[in-house]
Design an enzyme around this catalytic site. Structure first.
Site, PDB file in Angstrom:
ATOM      1  N   TRP A 204      -0.725   1.024  -2.122  1.00 30.02           N
ATOM      2  CA  TRP A 204       0.246  -0.009  -1.778  1.00 30.02           C
ATOM      3  C   TRP A 204      -0.421  -1.373  -1.644  1.00 30.02           C
ATOM      4  O   TRP A 204       0.167  -2.405  -1.977  1.00 30.02           O
ATOM      5  CB  TRP A 204       0.943   0.357  -0.466  1.00 30.02           C
ATOM      6  CG  TRP A 204       1.863  -0.703   0.062  1.00 30.02           C
ATOM      7  CD1 TRP A 204       3.163  -0.927  -0.294  1.00 30.02           C
ATOM      8  CD2 TRP A 204       1.554  -1.709   1.047  1.00 30.02           C
ATOM      9  NE1 TRP A 204       3.687  -1.987   0.409  1.00 30.02           N
ATOM     10  CE2 TRP A 204       2.713  -2.493   1.242  1.00 30.02           C
ATOM     11  CE3 TRP A 204       0.413  -2.015   1.788  1.00 30.02           C
ATOM     12  CZ2 TRP A 204       2.764  -3.548   2.140  1.00 30.02           C
ATOM     13  CZ3 TRP A 204       0.454  -3.080   2.676  1.00 30.02           C
ATOM     14  CH2 TRP A 204       1.624  -3.825   2.848  1.00 30.02           C
ATOM     15  N   HIS A 205      -1.667  -1.379  -1.191  1.00 31.26           N
ATOM     16  CA  HIS A 205      -2.365  -2.641  -0.974  1.00 31.26           C
ATOM     17  C   HIS A 205      -2.721  -3.331  -2.282  1.00 31.26           C
ATOM     18  O   HIS A 205      -2.902  -4.551  -2.301  1.00 31.26           O
ATOM     19  CB  HIS A 205      -3.634  -2.419  -0.151  1.00 31.26           C
ATOM     20  CG  HIS A 205      -3.378  -2.301   1.316  1.00 31.26           C
ATOM     21  ND1 HIS A 205      -3.015  -1.115   1.916  1.00 31.26           N
ATOM     22  CD2 HIS A 205      -3.422  -3.225   2.311  1.00 31.26           C
ATOM     23  CE1 HIS A 205      -2.851  -1.316   3.219  1.00 31.26           C
ATOM     24  NE2 HIS A 205      -3.086  -2.587   3.481  1.00 31.26           N
ATOM     25  N   GLY A 206      -2.851  -2.595  -3.364  1.00 32.53           N
ATOM     26  CA  GLY A 206      -3.183  -3.255  -4.618  1.00 32.53           C
ATOM     27  C   GLY A 206      -3.477  -2.283  -5.726  1.00 32.53           C
ATOM     28  O   GLY A 206      -3.781  -1.099  -5.495  1.00 32.53           O
TER      29      GLY A 206
END
Length: 519
Positions: free
Chosen positions: A326-328
């Site tokens: 989700w962060h990248g």
């Protein structure tokens, strides 16, 4: 538009606040509409092309919520569930396209050897946050945990500019009653909000931005394939550990402060995470709203801890892997998520194994040992989060672990003389940063960050422990041990705020984006 920019602080914010206050007094029924339109204007400042995207997302999810509620009220649970699944799939598809399409195509080309050209997709700011908020809303509507709202209030819930870009991830049950009931901020709220905003600004521009020069060059060198010495690798990892804390916690403080200027209370997102004595405790203190979302809408639906230890560990690993992704879109984020999943599994397993001997070993010893292990495990994992390439992360980690020997840059030989060989260190590699920079600038800045993170109470304790309203949000905030540190609307605190703001403005002359700006 960044919170730490002059245009935001001296143009946008005062204009919106005055317009909202005037509308609330003259046409109170339109005050939320004014705030929603201002929030979309805030979003448009970055790139007006993406305003239709967030508008479409808001309208579509509002309509889906109505469909889910209507079917649930008509006792058609299967239809309600189908509409919920459609909504969740649509939100994830939108997020997946903008965030992972190019990542998928690049790796498909690398694996297959085919000449696949990436699409060049630009990631809209805040999409990860407003997507998660709306997924939570749809699930809650399906479970009968949400009331009906007007489109204007729903749009404000999604787009409210203090938390639109980088959170916290807010819940409709906390926000909607405030939008309905808010009669504007009290004088105390205004003073409190301004003070918290200034504290967050100080964290960002004075602390985080001054830690960046001691992390970025070394990570950049490693990402370019250069060799990095052990001392520089550890220095960069520690510097980034505190940079990301003060950067993101600073943003979250600024968001809370800005919302209070409008009489709205946002949830706390950080609570001294580096004081945690276990990884479990760390995730109760770091990015709290994300942790709660992953727990409530991913870990528990996967089965949580209800199906035995083995399934619990699998669920933990899957949750943190997806949290990392989700962060990248990058393998570093996947490794970072996997590491924290493994950390949590080990933590839960050790709790079971050490339970019988805790009374004999002593709680203080276990807590101190747990704190040391937790902090350095977190430092180690941040390397994969920060490096832009997996190769660069492995270079930094290898140097930190002393693979091939613990090394010091050859350029430090003149200053350190014969000390290095005597303690078993090796001169190797060119220096990325001079020893003078580390000694005169790096060590003092990192030292100040260490003191603020470990020795002082956090922002929530200083500013929010005395809050007498909305205890549902702030009820767990203990006051600082030294009550003199607890904020109150007094002249001395006003003077401190003015001095802090003036110092922050000097550093804010160089604009820098927040680390979570495009997650």
């Amino acid at each position: 538009m960044l919170f730490n920019s002059y245009v935001f602080m001296f143009a946008f914010l005062p204009a919106v606040w005055l317009l909202h206050a005037a509308t609330r007094r003259i046409l109170p029924g339109w005050s939320n509409a004014v705030l929603a339109l201002s929030s979309f204007g805030f979003y448009a400042w970055w790139d007006i092309r993406f305003v239709p995207l967030i508008l479409l997302s808001v309208v579509a999810n509002f309509w889906l919520g109505r469909r889910i509620a209507a079917n649930a009220e008509a006792d058609h649970p299967n239809s309600a569930r189908s509409w919920m699944v459609i909504g969740i799939a649509g939100n994830l598809a939108l997020l997946g396209f903008f965030k992972y399409a190019d990542f998928f195509l690049e790796n498909l080309g690398a694996i297959s050897g085919a000449a696949i050209t990436p699409l060049g997709v630009i990631l809209p700011i805040g999409i990860s946050f407003f997507t998660f908020q709306q997924i939570a809303y749809l699930v809650d509507v399906r479970q009968g945990k949400s009331d009906r709202y007007t489109l204007v209030n729903y749009a404000l819930f999604v787009s409210f500019f203090p938390q639109l870009i980088a959170g916290p991830i807010v819940h409709h049950r906390d926000m909607m009653p405030q939008f309905f009931a808010s009669s504007g901020p009290r004088a105390r709220d205004f003073a409190l909000g301004l003070s918290i905003f200034i504290a967050g600004l100080f964290k960002k521009v004075v602390l985080a931005d001054n830690l960046a020069p001691f992390a970025s060059p070394i990570f950049a060198a490693a990402d370019m394939g250069a060799d990095v010495s052990s001392i520089e690798a550890w220095g960069a990892a520690i510097a980034y550990t505190f940079q990301i804390y003060f950067d993101f916690s600073g943003y979250s403080d600024m968001a809370i402060g800005l919302a209070l200027l409008f009489g709205i209370r946002l949830p706390i997102n950080f609570f001294s995470p580096y004081k945690a004595w276990s990884i479990i405790e760390f995730w109760r203190r770091w990015h709290i709203t994300l942790s709660q979302f992953l727990r409530d809408y991913l870990y528990i639906p996967l089965g949580g801890n209800r199906r035995g230890p083995s399934r619990r560990y699998i669920n933990l690993l899957l949750t943190m892997l997806l949290g990392g992704l989700w962060h990248g879109a990058g393998f570093g984020f996947i490794v970072w998520g996997a590491l924290h999943g493994i950390y949590l599994i080990i933590n839960h397993a050790l709790r079971r194994l050490t339970a019988p001997i805790q009374s004999r070993v002593g709680k203080t010893v276990l807590l101190c040992g747990g704190w040391v292990l937790t902090f350095f495990a977190v430092v180690f994992s941040w390397v994969f989060f920060r490096a832009t390439t997996l190769q660069g992360a492995l270079e930094i980690v290898g140097a930190m672990l002393g693979i091939g020997g613990f090394t010091i840059p050859t350029g430090y030989a003149a200053e350190l003389g014969n000390i290095v060989p005597k303690v078993g260190l090796i001169y190797a590699h060119d220096s990325v940063m001079g020893i003078g920079e580390w000694a005169l600038q790096g060590v003092p800045v990192i030292g100040i960050a260490v003191v603020l993170a470990f020795a002082l109470p956090n922002t929530a304790q200083i500013f929010l422990s005395g809050d007498d309203t909305h205890q549902r949000i702030y009820k767990h905030v203990p006051p600082p041990r030294l009550r003199v540190l607890q904020w109150a609307p007094r002249p001395i605190h006003a003077c401190l705020a003015i001095v802090t703001f003036a110092l922050s403005l000097i550093y804010a002359s160089t604009i820098s984006e927040f680390l979570y700006f495009q997650f």
